[in-house]
Design a protein around this motif. Structure first.
Motif, short mmCIF file in Angstrom:
data_model
loop_
_atom_site.label_atom_id
_atom_site.label_comp_id
_atom_site.label_asym_id
_atom_site.label_seq_id
_atom_site.Cartn_x
_atom_site.Cartn_y
_atom_site.Cartn_z
N PRO A 214 0.83 -1.20 0.00
CA PRO A 214 0.00 0.00 0.00
C PRO A 214 0.87 1.25 0.00
CG PRO A 214 -0.76 -1.55 1.67
CD PRO A 214 0.52 -2.09 1.12
N PHE A 215 0.38 2.24 -0.68
CA PHE A 215 1.07 3.52 -0.77
C PHE A 215 1.48 4.03 0.61
CE2 PHE A 215 0.59 8.27 -1.56
CZ PHE A 215 1.79 8.38 -2.25
N SER A 216 0.57 3.89 1.55
CA SER A 216 0.81 4.45 2.89
C SER A 216 1.86 3.66 3.66
CB SER A 216 -0.50 4.46 3.69
OG SER A 216 -1.03 3.16 3.73
N ARG A 217 2.24 2.50 3.16
CA ARG A 217 3.26 1.72 3.87
C ARG A 217 4.57 1.65 3.12
NH1 ARG A 217 0.18 -3.64 5.66
NH2 ARG A 217 -1.67 -2.65 6.56
N SER A 218 4.83 2.65 2.30
CA SER A 218 6.12 2.66 1.62
C SER A 218 7.06 3.61 2.34
CB SER A 218 5.94 3.07 0.15
OG SER A 218 6.13 4.45 -0.01
N LEU A 219 8.29 3.19 2.42
CA LEU A 219 9.29 3.98 3.15
C LEU A 219 9.44 5.40 2.61
CD1 LEU A 219 11.61 4.16 5.24
CD2 LEU A 219 13.12 3.23 3.46
N MET B 163 7.41 7.28 1.10
CA MET B 163 6.23 8.08 1.40
C MET B 163 6.15 8.41 2.89
SD MET B 163 4.02 9.56 -0.33
CE MET B 163 3.33 10.94 0.60
N SER B 164 6.44 7.45 3.74
CA SER B 164 6.42 7.73 5.18
C SER B 164 7.47 8.77 5.55
CB SER B 164 6.69 6.44 5.97
OG SER B 164 5.57 5.57 5.86
N LEU B 165 8.61 8.69 4.90
CA LEU B 165 9.67 9.68 5.16
C LEU B 165 9.23 11.06 4.70
CD1 LEU B 165 12.78 7.57 4.08
CD2 LEU B 165 12.26 8.35 6.41
N LEU B 166 8.58 11.10 3.55
CA LEU B 166 8.13 12.40 3.04
C LEU B 166 7.04 12.99 3.94
CD1 LEU B 166 8.25 14.52 0.82
CD2 LEU B 166 6.55 13.20 -0.45
N MET C 109 16.52 17.05 8.82
CA MET C 109 17.68 16.66 8.02
C MET C 109 17.83 15.15 7.96
SD MET C 109 19.74 18.21 6.15
CE MET C 109 20.38 17.07 4.92
N SER C 110 17.63 14.48 9.06
CA SER C 110 17.72 13.01 9.05
C SER C 110 16.65 12.41 8.15
CB SER C 110 17.56 12.46 10.48
OG SER C 110 18.71 12.77 11.24
N LEU C 111 15.48 13.00 8.17
CA LEU C 111 14.40 12.52 7.31
C LEU C 111 14.74 12.74 5.84
CD1 LEU C 111 11.35 13.82 9.36
CD2 LEU C 111 11.95 11.42 9.00
N ALA D 104 9.97 -2.35 9.40
CA ALA D 104 8.55 -2.25 9.77
C ALA D 104 8.38 -1.41 11.03
CB ALA D 104 7.96 -3.65 9.97
N GLU D 105 9.29 -1.61 11.98
CA GLU D 105 9.21 -0.82 13.22
C GLU D 105 9.51 0.65 12.96
OE1 GLU D 105 11.94 -2.91 15.75
OE2 GLU D 105 10.57 -4.61 15.99
N LEU D 106 10.48 0.88 12.07
CA LEU D 106 10.81 2.27 11.72
C LEU D 106 9.62 2.95 11.06
CD1 LEU D 106 12.73 4.64 11.38
CD2 LEU D 106 13.71 3.51 9.37
N LEU D 107 8.97 2.25 10.14
CA LEU D 107 7.79 2.80 9.47
C LEU D 107 6.70 3.13 10.49
CD1 LEU D 107 7.03 0.93 6.13
CD2 LEU D 107 8.06 3.15 6.53
N ALA D 108 6.49 2.24 11.43
CA ALA D 108 5.46 2.46 12.45
C ALA D 108 5.78 3.71 13.27
CB ALA D 108 5.35 1.24 13.36
#
Lengths: 175, 175
Positions: free
Chosen positions: A20-25, A27-30, B27-29, B147-151
């Motif tokens: 899912p779009f919402s679970r892509s790295l 996108m989460s970073l952005l 910056m890290s992001l 996965a934990e980082l995304l959460a």
DNA sequence: TATTGTTATACTCTATAACTATA
DNA sequence: TATAGTTATAGAGTATAACAATA
């Protein structure tokens, strides 16, 4: 399912097979970056600085002199700016008197970049309010929790950078 | 310290009082996003898609139909794009035949945005290689750790968004 | 009167290549 | 020959305001 199924069934399946779009790295970073930058954008706008200009001032302002002088290549890497973008930002900051460039005596192609006194004053002027807003972020998410998140982000960057260094070596390995 | 100390001493002190550039969340992001996007940029370039165009296609391609139709406002929020930027991206994708717009019968100002069959095929064409590269990221950093980082990233976004919702309510509260 | 979405405008950054000066 | 940095160029996104259509 029969052979009468339309061609698009493949497309839909394959698209649905993506995470899912919402679970892509990326996108989460952005999203995380956008929400965190919302704390600072109004402040930068007040001081007539773009995000990128501020990154440069900030990088120079808190650079540890013991770590050696900063040249354009290094600064571009630190600030995630491409050389042509940095070049124009430096020109802008130079015109505003915020920057000092001195040619490296051991290699005249390089410049050592530092904040001028005016540049230091500008950073000092913005710093307290910037830190105040940063403290709001820490308070919302937790100081310790945020520190752990930063550590993980940096670990990720190092892990993925290594990947690209490998790829780069492979390219040069063909020479 | 005496009154003879130059003005800049304050500036230097205040600048040094800021957290190091390398330890700031935005910056890290950004660094993490840059390194992760390096896995995908060449792929997108091959398909003549900008990052932003891909975000739109990807958001529409994996959107759960049960969650209701997607209109421009919602899509802008999902993709972290401003309405004017999104408007032009939609125009571009529409011209390329990747997009279908249907006017919301209950509110003619709104459009429901979906991928055309060609758009679905495009996403399906890119998805496998995109997922392959994503798997490299997971392999480098660890599936569970990622996965934990995304959460945590998503939790941060929610925590900070709440902050801004509060601020917005305060503004409208003055009405 | 407020909201959705587009258009207008000016500016900035991105990205690639070409170029200058130096090593 | 290779590298550091700038300049050239084309394209796209950002940001704010203004606008049309609709609610």
């Amino acid at each position: 399912m029969t052979s009468a199924a339309p061609d698009t069934s493949t497309a839909v399946t394959a698209a649905a097979a993506m995470r899912p779009f919402s679970r892509s790295l990326p996108m989460s970073l952005l999203s995380a970056r956008e929400t965190s930058m919302r704390f600072f954008r109004p402040l930068l706008a007040e001081h007539e600085l773009t995000e990128q200009q501020w990154r440069v001032l900030r990088a120079l302002g808190t650079h540890d002199a013991d770590a050696g002088p900063v040249d354009a290549s290094r600064l571009a890497e630190m600030t995630c700016l491409l050389p042509p973008s940095l070049s124009r930002i430096l020109e802008n900051l130079d015109k505003r008197g915020l920057l000092t460039r001195t040619i490296d005596p051991t290699d005249q192609r390089r410049s050592h970049l530092t904040l001028s006194e005016k540049g230091q004053a500008k950073v000092a002027e913005i710093a307290p309010e910037s830190e105040r807003r940063y403290a709001q972020i820490e308070a919302s998410f937790g100081v310790q929790r945020l520190a752990e998140l930063l550590a993980e982000l940096d670990a990720l960057t190092i892990a993925l950078d290594a990947h690209h260094v490998d790829a780069e070596e492979a390219v040069h390995g063909d020479d």
